[in-house]
Design an enzyme around this catalytic site. Structure first.
Site, short mmCIF file in Angstrom:
data_model
loop_
_atom_site.label_atom_id
_atom_site.label_comp_id
_atom_site.label_asym_id
_atom_site.label_seq_id
_atom_site.Cartn_x
_atom_site.Cartn_y
_atom_site.Cartn_z
N LYS A 51 0.82 -1.22 0.00
CA LYS A 51 0.00 0.00 0.00
C LYS A 51 0.85 1.27 0.00
O LYS A 51 0.37 2.34 -0.35
CB LYS A 51 -0.98 -0.01 1.17
CG LYS A 51 -2.12 -1.00 0.94
CD LYS A 51 -3.45 -0.42 1.37
CE LYS A 51 -4.61 -1.30 0.98
NZ LYS A 51 -4.55 -2.67 1.53
N SER A 302 1.28 -9.84 -0.21
CA SER A 302 0.95 -8.41 -0.23
C SER A 302 1.32 -7.64 1.03
O SER A 302 1.46 -6.42 0.97
CB SER A 302 -0.55 -8.23 -0.51
OG SER A 302 -1.30 -9.05 0.37
C1 LIG Z 1 -5.19 -3.71 1.15
C2 LIG Z 1 -4.56 -5.04 1.12
C3 LIG Z 1 -4.94 -6.01 0.17
C4 LIG Z 1 -6.04 -5.78 -0.84
O1 LIG Z 1 -5.73 -4.72 -1.71
P1 LIG Z 1 -6.91 -4.03 -2.57
O2 LIG Z 1 -6.23 -3.01 -3.38
O3 LIG Z 1 -7.87 -3.45 -1.57
O4 LIG Z 1 -7.54 -5.12 -3.35
C5 LIG Z 1 -4.27 -7.21 0.16
N1 LIG Z 1 -3.30 -7.49 1.06
C6 LIG Z 1 -2.91 -6.59 1.98
C7 LIG Z 1 -1.83 -6.96 2.92
C8 LIG Z 1 -3.53 -5.33 2.05
O5 LIG Z 1 -3.15 -4.46 2.98
#
Ligand SMILES: *Cc1c(COP(=O)(O)O)cnc(C)c1O
Length: 330
Positions: A51, A302
């Site tokens: 993010k 992510s």
């Molecule tokens: C926000 C987030 C997601 C999902 O991302 P989107 O853009 O909302 O689909 C996935 N994994 C983590 C760790 C996140 O913080």
């Protein structure tokens, strides 16, 4: 829609601020999934999740005059941390509206980056409404978590980085919340490579993207109950969903137990700490949800911001369950 050039411009803007995150491989993961697997470690990105890319691109895209007024958002999690971290680096004043029951660890992380904190309600609607109110009263710019071209373009820089690191790729697995991440990555890859497939992954118990994708229109969830807190989104965004419809090949689902087992697999076997939202892609591979064999497959890890007390209870649960991983190919 965003274009490949938006993502290329985002990369130019943010490249000196972000980490180029490593890509890890594991023979065990290859044999469990019958593919050549590459893990993109955005759990090691600044602020602990991808993010940061979107937040940084948003801040750097704002006109100078707006930047001096500051930025505000409503988030209990990674978006708030990412914005606070970007604000600290760029000297922009950031306010994060958090829920009244925010965890001590998350509060400490946001405060550690020097952001102002305001507590409001418990739901994301209450938080976001308050953040909009602050924005209107103070002139601070509201920064949305996913549904904005600057955010999508920032997240899409992961796709460009993957092409640099791996060349041709057959498929990428991406967690879906509000779908900012998957829309950015989809545009970057499908506009650059031939024959690349994009799969979204969601928890069974928070499957709004799956339902919307199958229905062909936005479906809003009322009951969401998953440990993957980054994926607890009631529905995809108005801007992100058309991109999902255009580029994404399918949405795969994983269970809560599969998510926990995968987190512990990654920790124990690969020494990689991911949060539940970051483990769903690898869960899809280990538990055979991915309709591919002998392909070059990337799984996006992510984020890595996980509450250690919760983690220790999941470790107990999985260890008592005595789950063993068996190779498909042996
Ligand atoms: C926000 C987030 C997601 C999902 O991302 P989107 O853009 O909302 O689909 C996935 N994994 C983590 C760790 C996140 O913080």
């Amino acid at each position: 829609m965003i274009a490949l050039t938006d993502i290329q411009n985002a990369m130019q803007r943010i490249s000196k601020w972000i980490h180029v995150t490593p890509v890890f491989t594991s023979q065990m993961l290859d044999s469990l999934s019958c593919n050549r697997v590459f893990l993109k470690a955005e759990n090691l990105q600044k602020s602990g999740s991808f993010k940061f890319r979107g937040a940084m691109n948003f801040m750097l895209s704002m006109p100078e005059q707006q930047r001096t007024l500051g930025a505000v958002t409503g988030s209990s999690g990674n978006h708030g941390q990412a914005l606070a971290c970007a604000g600290k680096l760029l000297g922009v004043d950031v306010t994060v509206v958090v829920p009244e029951d925010v965890s001590v660890a998350k509060l400490a992380a946001i405060e550690g980056y020097g952001a102002k904190i305001e507590r409001c309600g418990r739901t994301s609607t209450e938080r976001l409404n308050r953040a909009h109110e602050i924005s209107q009263q103070s002139g601070k710019v509201f920064v949305p978590p996913f549904d904005h071209p600057w955010i999508m373009a920032g997240q899409g820089t992961i796709g460009l980085e993957l092409i640099e690191q791996l060349g041709q790729i057959d498929a990428v697995l991406v967690p879906c919340g509000g779908c900012g991440l998957i829309s950015g990555i989809s545009v970057a890859l499908k506009e650059s490579l031939k024959n690349v497939r994009i799969y979204g992954v969601e928890p069974e118990q928070s499957n709004s993207t799956y339902l919307s994708f199958k229905a062909g229109h936005l479906v809003e969830l009322k009951n969401i109950n998953t440990i993957a807190d980054g994926l607890r989104t009631a529905m995809p965004g108005k801007l992100t969903f058309p991109i999902v419809q255009r580029y994404v090949d399918d949405i795969l689902l994983v269970s809560e137990s599969e998510i926990k087992q995968t987190m512990i697999f990654l920790l124990e076997r690969m020494k990689i700490l991911v949060e539940p939202s970051g483990a769903v892609t690898v869960a899809a591979l280990i538990f055979n949800k991915v309709p591919l064999q002998n392909k070059k497959v990337v799984a996006i890890l992510s984020g890595g911001n996980v509450d250690l007390l919760a983690l220790s209870s999941w470790i107990d649960e999985v260890k008592q369950g005595g789950i063993e991983f068996e190779s498909k190919s042996s």
